[in-house]
Design a protein around this motif. Structure first.
Motif, PDB file in Angstrom:
ATOM      1  N   VAL A   1      35.812  35.065  53.086  1.00  0.00           N
ATOM      2  CA  VAL A   1      36.380  35.470  51.534  1.00  0.00           C
ATOM      3  C   VAL A   1      35.041  35.279  50.646  1.00  0.00           C
ATOM      4  N   ILE A   2      34.627  36.457  50.077  1.00  0.00           N
ATOM      5  CA  ILE A   2      33.497  36.482  49.144  1.00  0.00           C
ATOM      6  C   ILE A   2      33.849  36.458  47.826  1.00  0.00           C
ATOM      7  N   GLY A   3      33.857  35.171  47.088  1.00  0.00           N
ATOM      8  CA  GLY A   3      34.377  35.495  45.812  1.00  0.00           C
ATOM      9  C   GLY A   3      35.772  34.497  45.610  1.00  0.00           C
TER      10      GLY A   3
ATOM     11  N   MET B   1      40.587  35.177  41.336  1.00  0.00           N
ATOM     12  CA  MET B   1      42.019  35.274  41.498  1.00  0.00           C
ATOM     13  C   MET B   1      42.323  35.894  42.641  1.00  0.00           C
ATOM     14  N   ALA B   2      41.595  36.978  43.296  1.00  0.00           N
ATOM     15  CA  ALA B   2      41.944  37.814  44.433  1.00  0.00           C
ATOM     16  C   ALA B   2      41.446  36.967  45.650  1.00  0.00           C
ATOM     17  N   GLY B   3      40.334  36.182  45.499  1.00  0.00           N
ATOM     18  CA  GLY B   3      39.724  35.471  46.685  1.00  0.00           C
ATOM     19  C   GLY B   3      40.709  34.341  46.925  1.00  0.00           C
TER      20      GLY B   3
ATOM     21  N   LYS C   1      29.848  31.700  44.397  1.00  0.00           N
ATOM     22  CA  LYS C   1      28.484  31.596  43.473  1.00  0.00           C
ATOM     23  C   LYS C   1      28.713  30.651  42.558  1.00  0.00           C
ATOM     24  N   ALA C   2      29.976  30.081  42.176  1.00  0.00           N
ATOM     25  CA  ALA C   2      29.962  29.185  41.056  1.00  0.00           C
ATOM     26  C   ALA C   2      30.976  28.074  41.713  1.00  0.00           C
ATOM     27  N   ASN C   3      32.111  27.588  41.141  1.00  0.00           N
ATOM     28  CA  ASN C   3      32.792  26.632  41.947  1.00  0.00           C
ATOM     29  C   ASN C   3      34.323  27.353  41.669  1.00  0.00           C
TER      30      ASN C   3
ATOM     31  N   ARG D   1      36.630  26.625  38.632  1.00  0.00           N
ATOM     32  CA  ARG D   1      36.816  27.201  37.165  1.00  0.00           C
ATOM     33  C   ARG D   1      35.976  28.566  37.254  1.00  0.00           C
ATOM     34  N   SER D   2      35.830  29.210  38.478  1.00  0.00           N
ATOM     35  CA  SER D   2      35.399  30.475  38.326  1.00  0.00           C
ATOM     36  C   SER D   2      36.129  31.808  38.153  1.00  0.00           C
ATOM     37  N   GLY D   3      35.202  33.067  37.882  1.00  0.00           N
ATOM     38  CA  GLY D   3      35.713  34.096  37.837  1.00  0.00           C
ATOM     39  C   GLY D   3      36.112  34.289  36.245  1.00  0.00           C
ATOM     40  N   ALA D   4      36.784  35.516  35.992  1.00  0.00           N
ATOM     41  CA  ALA D   4      37.332  35.953  34.775  1.00  0.00           C
ATOM     42  C   ALA D   4      38.338  35.046  34.395  1.00  0.00           C
ATOM     43  N   VAL D   5      38.938  34.133  35.000  1.00  0.00           N
ATOM     44  CA  VAL D   5      40.162  33.395  34.536  1.00  0.00           C
ATOM     45  C   VAL D   5      39.547  32.161  34.222  1.00  0.00           C
ATOM     46  N   ALA D   6      38.522  31.815  34.364  1.00  0.00           N
ATOM     47  CA  ALA D   6      37.797  30.444  34.391  1.00  0.00           C
ATOM     48  C   ALA D   6      38.331  29.704  32.983  1.00  0.00           C
TER      49      ALA D   6
ATOM     50  N   GLY E   1      41.053  30.216  31.491  1.00  0.00           N
ATOM     51  CA  GLY E   1      42.499  30.116  31.154  1.00  0.00           C
ATOM     52  C   GLY E   1      43.107  31.389  30.785  1.00  0.00           C
ATOM     53  N   LEU E   2      44.174  31.661  30.610  1.00  0.00           N
ATOM     54  CA  LEU E   2      45.071  32.878  30.021  1.00  0.00           C
ATOM     55  C   LEU E   2      46.321  32.505  29.326  1.00  0.00           C
ATOM     56  N   TYR E   3      46.652  33.146  28.559  1.00  0.00           N
ATOM     57  CA  TYR E   3      47.754  33.078  27.643  1.00  0.00           C
ATOM     58  C   TYR E   3      49.029  33.975  28.139  1.00  0.00           C
TER      59      TYR E   3
ATOM     60  N   TRP F   1      33.079  40.649  26.340  1.00  0.00           N
ATOM     61  CA  TRP F   1      34.731  40.899  26.689  1.00  0.00           C
ATOM     62  C   TRP F   1      34.670  40.104  27.945  1.00  0.00           C
ATOM     63  N   TYR F   2      34.374  40.987  29.074  1.00  0.00           N
ATOM     64  CA  TYR F   2      34.682  40.487  30.411  1.00  0.00           C
ATOM     65  C   TYR F   2      33.448  39.473  30.639  1.00  0.00           C
ATOM     66  N   ALA F   3      33.700  38.605  31.726  1.00  0.00           N
ATOM     67  CA  ALA F   3      33.137  37.458  31.956  1.00  0.00           C
ATOM     68  C   ALA F   3      31.524  37.759  32.165  1.00  0.00           C
TER      69      ALA F   3
ATOM     70  N   SER G   1      30.446  38.110  35.596  1.00  0.00           N
ATOM     71  CA  SER G   1      30.850  39.424  36.727  1.00  0.00           C
ATOM     72  C   SER G   1      29.647  40.479  37.021  1.00  0.00           C
ATOM     73  N   SER G   2      29.118  40.192  38.074  1.00  0.00           N
ATOM     74  CA  SER G   2      27.833  40.702  38.282  1.00  0.00           C
ATOM     75  C   SER G   2      27.638  42.041  39.191  1.00  0.00           C
ATOM     76  N   ALA G   3      28.718  42.506  39.452  1.00  0.00           N
ATOM     77  CA  ALA G   3      29.109  43.727  40.070  1.00  0.00           C
ATOM     78  C   ALA G   3      28.634  43.559  41.641  1.00  0.00           C
TER      79      ALA G   3
ATOM     80  N   ALA H   1      39.988  43.128  47.518  1.00  0.00           N
ATOM     81  CA  ALA H   1      41.116  42.950  46.622  1.00  0.00           C
ATOM     82  C   ALA H   1      40.705  42.792  45.122  1.00  0.00           C
ATOM     83  N   GLY H   2      41.545  42.793  44.220  1.00  0.00           N
ATOM     84  CA  GLY H   2      41.312  42.623  42.846  1.00  0.00           C
ATOM     85  C   GLY H   2      40.519  43.695  42.272  1.00  0.00           C
ATOM     86  N   ASP H   3      39.359  43.119  41.398  1.00  0.00           N
ATOM     87  CA  ASP H   3      38.298  44.209  40.749  1.00  0.00           C
ATOM     88  C   ASP H   3      37.474  44.940  41.940  1.00  0.00           C
ATOM     89  N   THR H   4      37.703  44.361  42.976  1.00  0.00           N
ATOM     90  CA  THR H   4      36.877  45.308  44.081  1.00  0.00           C
ATOM     91  C   THR H   4      37.393  46.633  44.582  1.00  0.00           C
TER      92      THR H   4
HETATM   93  C1  LIG Z   1      38.785  38.325  28.663  1.00  0.00           C
HETATM   94  C2  LIG Z   1      39.776  38.384  29.833  1.00  0.00           C
HETATM   95  C3  LIG Z   1      40.884  38.546  29.458  1.00  0.00           C
HETATM   96  C4  LIG Z   1      41.850  38.657  30.305  1.00  0.00           C
HETATM   97  N1  LIG Z   1      43.030  38.475  30.057  1.00  0.00           N
HETATM   98  C5  LIG Z   1      44.192  38.778  31.019  1.00  0.00           C
HETATM   99  C6  LIG Z   1      45.589  38.572  30.892  1.00  0.00           C
HETATM  100  O1  LIG Z   1      46.030  37.930  29.613  1.00  0.00           O
HETATM  101  N2  LIG Z   1      46.465  38.430  31.773  1.00  0.00           N
HETATM  102  C7  LIG Z   1      45.938  38.621  32.985  1.00  0.00           C
HETATM  103  O2  LIG Z   1      46.918  38.791  33.912  1.00  0.00           O
HETATM  104  N3  LIG Z   1      44.969  38.960  33.349  1.00  0.00           N
HETATM  105  C8  LIG Z   1      43.993  38.906  32.533  1.00  0.00           C
HETATM  106  N4  LIG Z   1      42.523  39.217  32.734  1.00  0.00           N
HETATM  107  C9  LIG Z   1      42.335  40.004  33.875  1.00  0.00           C
HETATM  108  C10 LIG Z   1      42.023  39.077  35.239  1.00  0.00           C
HETATM  109  O3  LIG Z   1      41.240  38.008  34.864  1.00  0.00           O
HETATM  110  C11 LIG Z   1      41.440  39.769  36.274  1.00  0.00           C
HETATM  111  O4  LIG Z   1      42.357  40.828  36.545  1.00  0.00           O
HETATM  112  C12 LIG Z   1      41.126  38.924  37.516  1.00  0.00           C
HETATM  113  O5  LIG Z   1      40.514  37.719  37.371  1.00  0.00           O
HETATM  114  C13 LIG Z   1      40.529  39.803  38.705  1.00  0.00           C
HETATM  115  O6  LIG Z   1      40.358  39.174  39.841  1.00  0.00           O
HETATM  116  P1  LIG Z   1      39.223  39.124  40.896  1.00  0.00           P
HETATM  117  O7  LIG Z   1      39.243  38.309  41.878  1.00  0.00           O
HETATM  118  O8  LIG Z   1      38.922  40.349  41.234  1.00  0.00           O
HETATM  119  O9  LIG Z   1      37.726  38.595  40.000  1.00  0.00           O
HETATM  120  P2  LIG Z   1      37.462  37.292  39.230  1.00  0.00           P
HETATM  121  O10 LIG Z   1      38.873  36.398  39.109  1.00  0.00           O
HETATM  122  O11 LIG Z   1      36.771  37.473  38.225  1.00  0.00           O
HETATM  123  O12 LIG Z   1      36.809  36.410  40.394  1.00  0.00           O
HETATM  124  C14 LIG Z   1      35.527  37.033  41.013  1.00  0.00           C
HETATM  125  C15 LIG Z   1      34.753  35.821  41.841  1.00  0.00           C
HETATM  126  O13 LIG Z   1      33.765  36.284  42.441  1.00  0.00           O
HETATM  127  C16 LIG Z   1      32.736  35.132  42.176  1.00  0.00           C
HETATM  128  N5  LIG Z   1      31.539  35.958  42.772  1.00  0.00           N
HETATM  129  C17 LIG Z   1      30.836  37.024  42.146  1.00  0.00           C
HETATM  130  N6  LIG Z   1      29.733  37.507  42.859  1.00  0.00           N
HETATM  131  C18 LIG Z   1      29.718  36.820  43.812  1.00  0.00           C
HETATM  132  C19 LIG Z   1      28.581  36.528  44.727  1.00  0.00           C
HETATM  133  N7  LIG Z   1      27.793  37.647  44.728  1.00  0.00           N
HETATM  134  N8  LIG Z   1      28.853  35.484  45.700  1.00  0.00           N
HETATM  135  C20 LIG Z   1      29.776  34.781  45.599  1.00  0.00           C
HETATM  136  N9  LIG Z   1      30.687  34.714  44.561  1.00  0.00           N
HETATM  137  C21 LIG Z   1      30.673  35.654  43.739  1.00  0.00           C
HETATM  138  C22 LIG Z   1      32.839  34.839  40.927  1.00  0.00           C
HETATM  139  O14 LIG Z   1      32.110  33.741  40.538  1.00  0.00           O
HETATM  140  C23 LIG Z   1      34.243  34.960  40.911  1.00  0.00           C
HETATM  141  O15 LIG Z   1      34.862  33.612  40.874  1.00  0.00           O
HETATM  142  C24 LIG Z   1      41.616  39.168  31.661  1.00  0.00           C
HETATM  143  C25 LIG Z   1      40.292  39.179  31.921  1.00  0.00           C
HETATM  144  C26 LIG Z   1      39.288  38.737  31.046  1.00  0.00           C
HETATM  145  C27 LIG Z   1      37.730  38.755  31.234  1.00  0.00           C
END
Ligand SMILES: Cc1cc2nc3c(=O)[nH]c(=O)nc-3n(C[C@H](O)[C@H](O)[C@H](O)COP(=O)(O)OP(=O)(O)OC[C@H]3O[C@@H](n4cnc5c(N)ncnc54)[C@H](O)[C@@H]3O)c2cc1C
Length: 614
Positions: A18-20, A23-25, A46-48, A51-56, A58-60, A219-221, A224-226, A410-413
């Motif tokens: 699982v890469i990342g 939330m999805a990871g 890439k972090a820990n 507390r990694s990712g967009a939810v680092a 917390g959310l409300y 706004w977005y983390a 989050s580097s594509a 999964a997730g943003d991917t």
């Molecule tokens: C400001 C903000 C507000 C939000 N508000 C809400 C809300 O109120 N309610 C709600 O339900 N959702 C909310 N979201 C949306 C939610 O955070 C995302 O939908 C969700 O986190 C996406 O999950 P993900 O796993 O795809 O990405 P992420 O959770 O961001 O996880 C991606 C992970 O991949 C890691 N990664 C990236 N690149 C690499 C690499 N090359 N090698 C290794 N690791 C890597 C990152 O470090 C990170 O841990 C909000 C998001 C943001 C930014």
């Protein structure tokens, strides 16, 4: 060469990689263990993951919860909602698949200790809106990460994945990934039978509103580097809807969320003169998009459109009317807690700018564009759908498998599935994991093998920026400027400027056209040539170098998609000035792209949109 030979290579074998660990990871890891008790499940982050990712932070609110136990909504309702918000274009099979499973995910979160607010009268989860429930979510991510940690065989934190590895014998089959430890500099070779990419979305491909030392305030983390897009793109996976970048209306300068304000506090917006401006732009919007403007709720992009037009007409700033709601002490408390649980920076900005929302209606702004697959937007990889629900054309393998064998996402991917948010992303991770376990089980003796020459070559490539810097630093002419290398920050600023000016960023009022996009692509090509000379002073800068590489490739993809779709489907997100209207006759379809690593060429195509839900 001395630099490379000194570096340790660590080999890790996995059934499922699982890469990342966002939330999805975390969802993928949890579910992989459920279906694959005997499997070796490895997470690389890439972090820990704590507390990694967009939810680092917390959310409300959890923004995707059906409430089927109380018959509040059905999965079909959510498909209709997402389809409407995305102006008709979503993968209904994938969206339905998430919606039918998302409630069970949220129930697990509660079981694991996430405090979910309750309505004192009904005892149900407290609704912020039709789809959102309110949480005390400062520790949302650590709670979810704990479940993943317990499920994983191994978690490798602080490793940035740079490339996927392909199978020695089957050209279109994934076999693992490589990356480096951002603290020790060790090179990692992950050999895996199936890979799930869950690496989040993309900020900082367009120039942000806050620049200089404030540039991290997006706004977005900012981290989050594509990678979620670049890793699959590089190995030829098809992408979809990459033009569908998102622009957010948020509180100015802190990007604090507005959802709870609109939905729970019942605040509303007005222009500088105290008028409700949205009706002013009704006819104008109808001209552009037809009866999409009459849909309820009004699609997110169209609400942005009215905001942007009003500001262009000189009646900004647009403000959120908070003064009324904040007279109620309960609402005042909710308003502040909303920030403290997820965007503390907004409270700090207001404090520093003398804004007490009880006394002053705070300004709103529209953000720079972001690329992601989980919010009110659906860019990402083109994935196979669920076997019991997807049309034949959307099924070529296992659920959530991309067009590369053994590569899941999964997730943003994953593209085509808007409005999954945190809970839906975790759910999609679970769905992908179940399919990946089945895939691994079905492999039998036909297991992928990595090629030594491939990872040895990548080792050279990955650390090259350190070598380039070491050699070039002696030629520094002034400050940090050297004629023989480009620092990651300089490359990033150049990328953001190109995307901003040519591909529809803030300084171009989100507007572009074919000549602009053509020039943008030429400039991106030149930037790519220079990326061969990236110089990294240390491991931190090496990470920045690879993040930049990923951002540039994703940006190129966005630009090709924007050029390909000859209409303005989402006014308020971006405008094709040469095709200013929505065109359902020719463009009620998905856009697809595929990159050929050898030639560097992109192939564009379309796929039909199937409306499965009436
Ligand atoms: C400001 C903000 C507000 C939000 N508000 C809400 C809300 O109120 N309610 C709600 O339900 N959702 C909310 N979201 C949306 C939610 O955070 C995302 O939908 C969700 O986190 C996406 O999950 P993900 O796993 O795809 O990405 P992420 O959770 O961001 O996880 C991606 C992970 O991949 C890691 N990664 C990236 N690149 C690499 C690499 N090359 N090698 C290794 N690791 C890597 C990152 O470090 C990170 O841990 C909000 C998001 C943001 C930014």
């Amino acid at each position: 060469m001395g630099l490379f030979s000194k570096r340790k290579t660590v080999f890790v074998d996995a059934d499922i990689l699982v890469i990342g660990g966002g939330m999805a990871g975390c969802g993928a890891t949890y579910e992989s263990r459920y279906w694959g008790r005997d499997k070796k499940i490895v997470v690389v982050e890439k972090a820990n993951i704590e507390r990694s990712g967009a939810v680092a932070q917390g959310l409300y609110a959890i923004n995707c919860y059906m409430g089927m136990q109380w018959d509040e909504n059905q999965p079909e309702d959510h498909v209709r909602y997402a389809r409407n918000d995305l102006m008709g274009l979503v993968r209904e099979d994938l969206g339905y698949d998430i919606a039918r499973h998302v409630d069970s995910t949220v129930h697990k979160f509660e079981e694991w200790g996430l405090p979910i607010m309750k309505d004192p009268e009904t005892g149900r989860y407290l609704r912020e809106g039709k789809w959102q429930i309110m949480i005390h979510g400062e520790s949302y991510k650590p709670i979810v990460a704990e479940a993943a940690r317990k499920a994983a065989t191994e978690v490798y934190n602080r490793i940035m994945v740079t490339h996927l590895l392909m199978d020695k014998t089957k050209a279109n089959r994934v076999a693992g990934a490589v990356g480096f430890n951002v603290r020790t500099g060790d090179f990692y070779v992950f050999r895996a039978k199936a890979v799930i990419v869950a690496a989040g979305g993309a900020s900082h491909i367009f120039k942000p509103r806050a620049v200089g030392e404030g540039m991290g305030r997006t706004w977005y983390a900012p981290w989050s580097s594509a990678s979620a897009y670049a890793l699959p793109i590089l190995v030829g996976a098809k992408m979809t809807q990459m033009e569908n970048r998102i622009v957010l209306t948020r509180f100015k300068d802190g990007y604090g969320p507005v959802g709870a304000y609109f939905l729970h506090l019942k605040t509303y917006t007005e222009n500088a003169y105290g008028n409700n401006y949205e009706p002013t732009w009704y006819e104008n919007t109808k001209e552009l998009v037809g009866d999409y403007i009459d849909r309820q709720p009004v699609p997110t992009c169209l609400r942005n459109h009215a905001f942007l037009e009003e500001v262009k007409a000189g009646r900004g700033p647009i403000r959120m009317v908070t003064k009324e709601a904040f007279q109620d002490p309960h609402k005042e408390q909710v308003g502040w807690e909303n920030f403290l649980g997820m965007t503390i920076g907004q409270a700090v900005v207001w404090a520093s700018q003398n804004i007490d929302p009880k006394e002053i209606n705070p300004e709103l702004t529209t953000s720079e564009p972001y690329v992601m697959g989980s919010h009110a937007t659906c860019s990402g990889a083109w994935a196979s759908g669920p076997e019991d629900y997807a049309p034949d054309e959307y099924q070529w393998g296992y659920n959530r498998m991309m067009t590369v064998e053994g590569l899941f996402g999964a997730g943003d991917t994953i593209g085509g599935t808007a409005h999954k948010f945190s809970s839906g992303s975790f759910t999609e991770g679970r769905i992908a994991a179940k399919a990946a376990v089945n895939y691994v089980n079905d492999l039998g003796n036909d297991q992928p093998q990595v090629r030594e020459s491939e990872y040895e070559n990548l080792k050279q490539v990955v650390f090259q920026p350190l070598e380039t810097y070491d050699v070039g630093r002696n030629e520094i002419v002034a400050g940090t400027v050297s004629p023989s290398y480009l620092l990651p920050i300089h490359g990033l600023q150049r990328l953001e400027k190109i995307m901003d000016e040519y591909v529809g960023g803030i300084s171009a009022h989100y507007t572009t056209n074919e000549p602009m996009l053509t020039r943008g692509l030429e400039l991106l090509d030149m930037l790519k040539e220079d990326l061969a000379y990236l110089g990294a002073e240390d491991l931190h800068q090496l990470q920045r170098s690879w993040e930049l590489q990923h951002r540039v490739l994703a940006s190129e993809c966005v630009t090709h998609h924007t050029m390909f779709r000859k209409e303005t489907r989402w006014p308020g997100y971006y405008y094709r000035a040469d095709h200013p209207k929505l065109d359902d006759t020719d463009w009620h379809c998905f856009t697809l792209s595929q990159y050929d690593r050898e030639s560097g060429k992109w192939t564009m195509d379309t796929a039909p949109v199937y409306h499965i839900v009436d």
